[in-house]
Design a protein around this motif. Structure first.
Motif, PDB file in Angstrom:
ATOM      1  N   THR A 303      80.594 -23.929  90.469  1.00  0.00           N
ATOM      2  CA  THR A 303      79.269 -24.241  90.047  1.00  0.00           C
ATOM      3  C   THR A 303      78.372 -23.956  91.055  1.00  0.00           C
ATOM      4  N   LEU A 307      75.313 -20.700  91.395  1.00  0.00           N
ATOM      5  CA  LEU A 307      74.010 -21.242  91.440  1.00  0.00           C
ATOM      6  C   LEU A 307      73.540 -20.529  92.773  1.00  0.00           C
ATOM      7  N   ILE A 321      67.385 -22.829  90.283  1.00  0.00           N
ATOM      8  CA  ILE A 321      68.267 -22.139  89.273  1.00  0.00           C
ATOM      9  C   ILE A 321      68.619 -23.192  88.594  1.00  0.00           C
ATOM     10  N   ALA A 322      68.910 -24.479  88.880  1.00  0.00           N
ATOM     11  CA  ALA A 322      69.582 -25.565  87.987  1.00  0.00           C
ATOM     12  C   ALA A 322      68.452 -25.965  87.174  1.00  0.00           C
ATOM     13  N   GLN A 324      65.821 -24.497  86.118  1.00  0.00           N
ATOM     14  CA  GLN A 324      65.218 -23.382  85.279  1.00  0.00           C
ATOM     15  C   GLN A 324      66.218 -23.493  83.801  1.00  0.00           C
ATOM     16  N   THR A 325      67.726 -23.656  84.298  1.00  0.00           N
ATOM     17  CA  THR A 325      68.842 -23.614  83.356  1.00  0.00           C
ATOM     18  C   THR A 325      68.695 -24.933  82.551  1.00  0.00           C
ATOM     19  N   LYS A 326      68.107 -26.108  83.406  1.00  0.00           N
ATOM     20  CA  LYS A 326      68.115 -27.177  82.361  1.00  0.00           C
ATOM     21  C   LYS A 326      66.818 -27.072  81.236  1.00  0.00           C
ATOM     22  N   VAL A 329      68.125 -24.660  78.393  1.00  0.00           N
ATOM     23  CA  VAL A 329      69.038 -24.890  77.267  1.00  0.00           C
ATOM     24  C   VAL A 329      68.605 -25.501  76.048  1.00  0.00           C
ATOM     25  N   LEU A 353      74.839 -30.333  85.952  1.00  0.00           N
ATOM     26  CA  LEU A 353      74.083 -29.655  87.325  1.00  0.00           C
ATOM     27  C   LEU A 353      73.628 -30.597  88.282  1.00  0.00           C
TER      28      LEU A 353
END
Length: 400
Positions: A303, A307, A321-322, A324-326, A329, A353
């Motif tokens: 992981t 990232l 990036i983490a 942005q991903t959160k 979703v 994350l």
């Protein structure tokens, strides 16, 4: 019955290329055993032949054994095969030990080299047997010392010390199986042909990966209940991917019907329309019932590497990036119109994350779901499937 991956099935079944009597004087029995063997293997999509049988004391050698798999035009020479401890059991036969030499298979443009192949406790039920397992050639243990898969002069994959154990059903108890490969290695840079994908593999540092494999489960022939309790693939410096499932309806009759359907499809000429057989196959699948399943990933640095890779591509930091991903979703999950699942998934992804340890997707419906209902739901209302299957997602939970 298939209780392990498609490659394992073909490799393990290829071990049983020989069953002959203890004495040349028993010619009638030899023919009967050989004919029974060929019939059983033909049902598994395998055509076997041999050139000569010799006897040395208690050992029988089948010289020039060869194998042809369904859907494959080429016949593969196995070589001299030996067997020991043949006995007649309830009109059928039991082979105490079957051993193969180092040999090779050619399949779909790949060359597969195998050594150290051996079976113990192989059973050949008699023709016309009422035993629900009569169409299946059960064994007690199977071993493969090494397996190497090459394309041209490139070795794509190798595996060492693969072993499988099977305990036959008895007194109402289900059949139990387990297996493991002590080591495997894959050259991803040679196996992956897409240029962009190769760049990603190289950037992540996974040109070559090493790992192990483990599996275990049970099968009840009476009602077809199949439970895969472990199917773990572990890759060093990446993580472990684990699968489990529980379904019903996988009966010997279902297996036989599937084998017949596959045999018919294999007999079709190249380019023939297999749509009718495909629909028939889907019809057979409707006999199955879904009980539960899980997909779990335990992280071992993969992981973080992903990232970091994405961050370099975007000129950002991994933590950005983490974040942005959160944020993305919940918007992706909103398409399912399921507020509870959206909240569940978002919380699990956020927790993972923040501290990547494990993430698991589980499907556990309140009651068994027929595959027919799943197929209909996938076509008419796919957004309802998570509710039907009782899908949940958890992060950083200790495996049971």
């Amino acid at each position: 019955m298939t209780i392990h991956p498609p490659l394992l099935k073909k490799l393990a079944l290829s071990v049983v290329l020989v069953v002959l009597p203890l004495s040349a004087a028993q010619a009638l029995e030899a023919n009967a055993v050989a004919d029974r063997l060929k019939a059983l293997l033909a049902g598994q999509g395998m055509d076997v032949s041999w050139t000569k049988v010799t006897e040395t004391g208690p050992r029988i050698v089948l010289e020039g054994a060869s194998l042809k798999l369904a859907n494959e035009p080429a016949t593969s020479l196995i070589g001299d095969v030996t067997l020991d401890e043949i006995s007649e059991v309830n009109g059928g036969y039991r082979i105490g030990k079957v051993t193969l030499p180092t040999y090779a298979l050619a399949q779909s443009g790949l060359n597969i080299d195998i050594s150290g192949a051996q079976l113990t406790g192989l059973s050949l039920p008699p023709e016309g047997s009422t035993d629900p397992l009569a169409s299946i050639m059960l064994y007690e243990t199977a071993e493969l010392g090494t397996v190497s898969v090459r394309r041209a002069d490139k070795q794509l994959f190798s595996m060492n010390d693969l072993h499988v154990q099977i305990t036959a059903p008895k007194d109402g108890a289900p059949l139990a199986f387990s297996g493991a490969a002590e080591k495997f290695s894959a050259d991803l840079m040679s196996a992956v042909e897409d240029t962009e994908a190769r760049k990603v593999v190289e950037a992540l540092g996974y040109n070559t990966v090493n790992g192990t494999f483990e599996m275990a489960g049970t099968w009840q022939p009476v009602d077809g209940r199949m439970g895969l309790t472990q199917y773990d693939i572990t890759i060093e410096n990446a993580g472990r991917l684990g699968l489990t499932f529980d379904l019903a309806g996988y009966t010997p009759d279902f297996i036989k019907a599937m084998q017949e359907m596959q045999k018919k499809m294999a007999q079709q000429p190249a380019g023939a329309d297999n749509s009718a057989q495909g629909l028939a196959m889907l019809g057979l699948m409707q006999q199955l019932t879904f009980n539960a399943a899980t997909i779990r990933f335990d992280d071992d640095s993969l992981t973080g590497k992903v990232l970091e890779y994405v961050a370099r591509q975007q000129g950002a930091k991994p933590e950005d990036i983490a974040t942005q991903t959160k944020a993305v979703v919940p918007f992706l999950m909103a398409q399912l119109n399921n507020a509870d699942l959206t909240k569940n998934v978002s919380e699990a992804v956020n927790a993972y994350l923040d501290d990547p340890k494990s993430i698991e997707i589980a499907a556990a419906p309140a009651s068994p779901v027929p595959f027919a209902l799943l197929a209909a739901g996938a076509m008419t209302a796919p957004q309802e499937l998570p509710k039907t299957l009782g899908v949940t997602v958890t992060a950083n939970q200790v495996a049971e």
